[in-house]
Enzyme design. Structure first.
Site, PDB file in Angstrom:
ATOM      1  N   LYS A  21       0.924  -1.028   0.532  1.00 56.79           N
ATOM      2  CA  LYS A  21       0.118   0.276   0.166  1.00 56.79           C
ATOM      3  C   LYS A  21       1.156   1.893  -0.084  1.00 56.79           C
ATOM      4  O   LYS A  21       0.290   2.597  -1.327  1.00 56.79           O
ATOM      5  CB  LYS A  21      -0.752   0.169   1.518  1.00 56.79           C
ATOM      6  CG  LYS A  21      -2.211  -1.004   1.424  1.00 56.79           C
ATOM      7  CD  LYS A  21      -2.623  -1.112   2.434  1.00 56.79           C
ATOM      8  CE  LYS A  21      -1.839  -1.222   3.460  1.00 56.79           C
ATOM      9  NZ  LYS A  21      -1.163  -2.539   4.332  1.00 56.79           N
ATOM     10  N   ARG A  96      -9.651   0.843   8.412  1.00 50.64           N
ATOM     11  CA  ARG A  96      -9.041  -0.269   9.322  1.00 50.64           C
ATOM     12  C   ARG A  96      -9.916  -1.534   9.960  1.00 50.64           C
ATOM     13  O   ARG A  96      -9.808  -2.219  10.297  1.00 50.64           O
ATOM     14  CB  ARG A  96      -7.794   0.083  10.081  1.00 50.64           C
ATOM     15  CG  ARG A  96      -6.173  -0.969   8.983  1.00 50.64           C
ATOM     16  CD  ARG A  96      -5.733  -0.274  10.093  1.00 50.64           C
ATOM     17  NE  ARG A  96      -4.270  -1.441   9.975  1.00 50.64           N
ATOM     18  CZ  ARG A  96      -3.233  -1.087   9.416  1.00 50.64           C
ATOM     19  NH1 ARG A  96      -3.757   0.003   8.646  1.00 50.64           N
ATOM     20  NH2 ARG A  96      -1.654  -1.907   9.507  1.00 50.64           N
ATOM     21  N   ARG A 177       0.218  -8.372  13.728  1.00 45.93           N
ATOM     22  CA  ARG A 177      -0.499  -7.501  12.622  1.00 45.93           C
ATOM     23  C   ARG A 177      -1.056  -8.648  11.433  1.00 45.93           C
ATOM     24  O   ARG A 177      -2.481  -8.021  11.297  1.00 45.93           O
ATOM     25  CB  ARG A 177       0.363  -6.692  12.161  1.00 45.93           C
ATOM     26  CG  ARG A 177       0.904  -5.754  13.228  1.00 45.93           C
ATOM     27  CD  ARG A 177       2.447  -4.914  12.488  1.00 45.93           C
ATOM     28  NE  ARG A 177       2.284  -4.825  11.098  1.00 45.93           N
ATOM     29  CZ  ARG A 177       3.555  -4.518   9.897  1.00 45.93           C
ATOM     30  NH1 ARG A 177       4.521  -4.957  10.470  1.00 45.93           N
ATOM     31  NH2 ARG A 177       3.206  -4.509   9.229  1.00 45.93           N
TER      32      ARG A 177
HETATM   33  P1  AP5 Z   1       4.843  -2.111   1.170  1.00 44.88           P
HETATM   34  O1  AP5 Z   1       4.970  -0.788   0.536  1.00 44.88           O
HETATM   35  O2  AP5 Z   1       5.918  -1.391   3.152  1.00 44.88           O
HETATM   36  O3  AP5 Z   1       3.724  -2.564   2.155  1.00 44.88           O
HETATM   37  P2  AP5 Z   1       2.091  -2.189   3.328  1.00 44.88           P
HETATM   38  O4  AP5 Z   1       1.122  -2.112   2.975  1.00 44.88           O
HETATM   39  O5  AP5 Z   1       2.481  -0.246   3.589  1.00 44.88           O
HETATM   40  O6  AP5 Z   1       2.921  -2.587   4.751  1.00 44.88           O
HETATM   41  P3  AP5 Z   1       2.474  -2.056   5.947  1.00 44.88           P
HETATM   42  O7  AP5 Z   1       3.234  -2.693   6.992  1.00 44.88           O
HETATM   43  O8  AP5 Z   1       3.253  -0.285   5.512  1.00 44.88           O
HETATM   44  O9  AP5 Z   1       1.211  -1.487   6.120  1.00 44.88           O
HETATM   45  P4  AP5 Z   1       0.161  -1.346   7.723  1.00 44.88           P
HETATM   46  O10 AP5 Z   1      -0.925  -1.924   6.766  1.00 44.88           O
HETATM   47  O11 AP5 Z   1       0.794  -3.281   8.795  1.00 44.88           O
HETATM   48  O12 AP5 Z   1       1.255  -0.879   7.996  1.00 44.88           O
HETATM   49  P5  AP5 Z   1       1.209   1.095   8.564  1.00 44.88           P
HETATM   50  O13 AP5 Z   1       2.086   1.777   8.788  1.00 44.88           O
HETATM   51  O14 AP5 Z   1      -0.785   1.363   8.113  1.00 44.88           O
HETATM   52  O15 AP5 Z   1       5.369  -2.722   0.942  1.00 44.88           O
HETATM   53  C1  AP5 Z   1       6.443  -3.756   2.557  1.00 44.88           C
HETATM   54  C2  AP5 Z   1       7.413  -4.025   1.657  1.00 44.88           C
HETATM   55  O16 AP5 Z   1       7.127  -5.340   0.304  1.00 44.88           O
HETATM   56  C3  AP5 Z   1       8.193  -3.544   0.961  1.00 44.88           C
HETATM   57  O17 AP5 Z   1       9.800  -3.394   1.440  1.00 44.88           O
HETATM   58  C4  AP5 Z   1       8.061  -2.725  -0.257  1.00 44.88           C
HETATM   59  O18 AP5 Z   1       9.883  -3.046  -0.543  1.00 44.88           O
HETATM   60  C5  AP5 Z   1       7.843  -4.262  -0.779  1.00 44.88           C
HETATM   61  N1  AP5 Z   1       7.299  -4.618  -2.161  1.00 44.88           N
HETATM   62  C6  AP5 Z   1       6.107  -3.657  -2.418  1.00 44.88           C
HETATM   63  N2  AP5 Z   1       5.968  -4.124  -3.379  1.00 44.88           N
HETATM   64  C7  AP5 Z   1       6.243  -4.946  -3.951  1.00 44.88           C
HETATM   65  C8  AP5 Z   1       5.958  -5.756  -4.948  1.00 44.88           C
HETATM   66  N3  AP5 Z   1       4.999  -5.757  -6.327  1.00 44.88           N
HETATM   67  N4  AP5 Z   1       6.658  -6.385  -5.544  1.00 44.88           N
HETATM   68  C9  AP5 Z   1       7.738  -7.113  -4.425  1.00 44.88           C
HETATM   69  N5  AP5 Z   1       7.981  -5.998  -2.977  1.00 44.88           N
HETATM   70  C10 AP5 Z   1       7.008  -5.772  -3.094  1.00 44.88           C
HETATM   71  O19 AP5 Z   1       0.770   0.576  10.213  1.00 44.88           O
HETATM   72  C11 AP5 Z   1       1.193   0.349  11.602  1.00 44.88           C
HETATM   73  C12 AP5 Z   1       0.223   0.561  12.411  1.00 44.88           C
HETATM   74  O20 AP5 Z   1      -0.259   1.168  13.236  1.00 44.88           O
HETATM   75  C13 AP5 Z   1      -0.583  -0.682  13.024  1.00 44.88           C
HETATM   76  O21 AP5 Z   1      -0.377  -1.677  13.156  1.00 44.88           O
HETATM   77  C14 AP5 Z   1      -1.103   0.064  13.662  1.00 44.88           C
HETATM   78  O22 AP5 Z   1      -1.314   0.085  15.096  1.00 44.88           O
HETATM   79  C15 AP5 Z   1      -1.169   1.609  13.407  1.00 44.88           C
HETATM   80  N6  AP5 Z   1      -2.145   2.011  12.652  1.00 44.88           N
HETATM   81  C16 AP5 Z   1      -1.754   2.224  11.735  1.00 44.88           C
HETATM   82  N7  AP5 Z   1      -3.843   2.534  10.785  1.00 44.88           N
HETATM   83  C17 AP5 Z   1      -3.981   2.217  11.251  1.00 44.88           C
HETATM   84  C18 AP5 Z   1      -5.984   2.190  11.871  1.00 44.88           C
HETATM   85  N8  AP5 Z   1      -6.814   2.890  10.884  1.00 44.88           N
HETATM   86  N9  AP5 Z   1      -6.128   2.355  12.243  1.00 44.88           N
HETATM   87  C19 AP5 Z   1      -6.000   1.920  13.449  1.00 44.88           C
HETATM   88  N10 AP5 Z   1      -4.681   1.715  13.735  1.00 44.88           N
HETATM   89  C20 AP5 Z   1      -3.333   2.053  12.794  1.00 44.88           C
END
Ligand code: AP5
Length: 228
Positions: A21, A96, A177
Site C-alpha cells: 500500500k 481499518r 498484525r
Molecule cells: P509496503 O509498501 O511498505 O507495504 P504496506 O502495505 O504499506 O505495509 P505496511 O506494513 O506499512 O502496512 P501496515 O498496514 O501493517 O502498516 P501501517 O504503517 O499502516 O511494502 C512492504 C514491502 O514489500 C516493502 O519492502 C516493499 O519494498 C515490498 N514490495 C511492495 N510492493 C512490492 C511488489 N509489487 N513486489 C515485491 N515487493 C514489493 O500501520 C502500522 C501500525 O499503525 C498498525 O499496526 C496500527 O497499530 C497502527 N495503525 C495504522 N493505521 C491505523 C488505523 N487506521 N487504525 C488503527 N491503527 C492504525
C-alpha cells in the site's frame, strides 16, 4: 491530459500489512499530484516526536494491535481538510475497521464517492515482504532486501542515509498484525463490495504492473463516481 488534470477524489488502498500500500500510494500521489495520507506514517511520526498522540499509540503499535478508532478518525478528518487535498487524496491504512469506514462514509457525505482498491497478496509473500522491508528515515523511501534492494547495501539510493527496519517488522509482531488484519480489516472487503465500490488488483506482480492496474481502477472508478 496528465494524471494531474484528473480530479480523482478520495482513493482508499486496502490490503494486508506488507501488501504494498505504501509503495503504491507514493507512486499514485506523484502521478495524480494529490497527498498520500498514511495513518501508520502519521502515528510513527508522532511516536518519534513523543507527542501525546505518539505516547498513547506507541505500545499498541509495538504489539501489532490497532490504535483506537477515535484517535485515527480525528487524525484523518483533520488531514483531509487541508487545502492540498481538495482534488483528492490517497488513504493508506485507513479505514481499518468497520467503525472507521462508517465514520469516513459520514465524513464524505455529499462529497465525491471514494474509489476503493484492494491490493491482494498471498500470506507467504507478505511474510517475506515484511521481514525484508527496510526504509529511509529521512525521505520515507521503501526498499526490500529480497525484492527491491538499494543499490548499495543498507543505504538509501537517493539521500545516502542508513536504512532502518521498522520495530513492528519482527516475526512475532508481524503475526499479531496479520491477525488484527484478518479480524478487524478483512470485513471491509465485504463492506465495500456491498457498496459496489471495491476494485481488486493482483499485488504479487512487479511494482510497475501493480501500479498500472491501480491507475486503470482509479480512472475507471473516478469516471463512474463523476457520473453518479
Ligand atoms: P509496503 O509498501 O511498505 O507495504 P504496506 O502495505 O504499506 O505495509 P505496511 O506494513 O506499512 O502496512 P501496515 O498496514 O501493517 O502498516 P501501517 O504503517 O499502516 O511494502 C512492504 C514491502 O514489500 C516493502 O519492502 C516493499 O519494498 C515490498 N514490495 C511492495 N510492493 C512490492 C511488489 N509489487 N513486489 C515485491 N515487493 C514489493 O500501520 C502500522 C501500525 O499503525 C498498525 O499496526 C496500527 O497499530 C497502527 N495503525 C495504522 N493505521 C491505523 C488505523 N487506521 N487504525 C488503527 N491503527 C492504525
Amino acid at each position: 491530459m496528465t494524471g494531474r488534470d484528473i480530479a480523482v477524489g478520495p482513493i482508499i488502498l486496502l490490503g494486508a500489512p506488507g501488501a504494498g500500500k505504501g509503495t503504491q500510494a507514493k507512486l499514485i500521489a506523484g502521478h495524480y499530484g494529490v497527498p498520500h495520507i498514511s495513518t501508520g506514517d502519521i502515528l510513527r511520526d508522532n511516536v518519534s516526536r513523543r507527542t501525546d498522540l505518539g505516547m498513547k499509540a506507541r505500545a499498541v503499535m509495538e504489539r501489532g494491535e490497532l490504535v483506537s478508532d477515535d484517535l485515527v478518525n480525528a487524525m484523518v478528518a483533520n488531514r483531509r481538510k487541508q487545502p492540498d487535498a481538495s482534488r483528492g487524496f490517497i488513504l493508506d491504512g485507513y479505514p481499518r475497521t468497520v467503525a472507521q469506514a462508517e465514520f469516513l462514509d459520514q465524513e464524505l457525505e455529499g462529497a465525491k464517492a471514494p474509489v476503493v482498491i484492494s491490493v491482494e497478496v498471498s500470506y507467504n509473500q507478505l511474510l517475506q515482504r515484511l521481514t525484508g522491508r527496510r526504509s529511509c528515515p529521512v525521505d520515507g523511501r521503501i526498499y526490500n532486501i529480497y525484492f527491491q534492494p538499494p543499490k548499495e547495501n543498507g543505504v538509501c539510493d537517493v539521500c545516502g542515509t542508513q536504512l532502518i527496519q521498522r520495530v513492528d517488522d519482527t516475526e512475532e509482531v508481524i503475526s499479531e498484525r496479520l491477525k488484527s488484519y484478518e479480524r478487524q480489516t478483512l470485513p471491509l472487503i465485504d463492506y465495500y463490495s456491498r457498496q459496489g465500490r471495491l476494485r481488486r488488483v493482483n499485488g504479487e506482480l512487479p511494482v510497475e504492473q501493480v501500479m498500472e492496474q491501480i491507475f486503470r481502477a482509479i480512472e475507471g472508478g473516478a469516471a463512474a463516481a463523476n457520473s453518479e
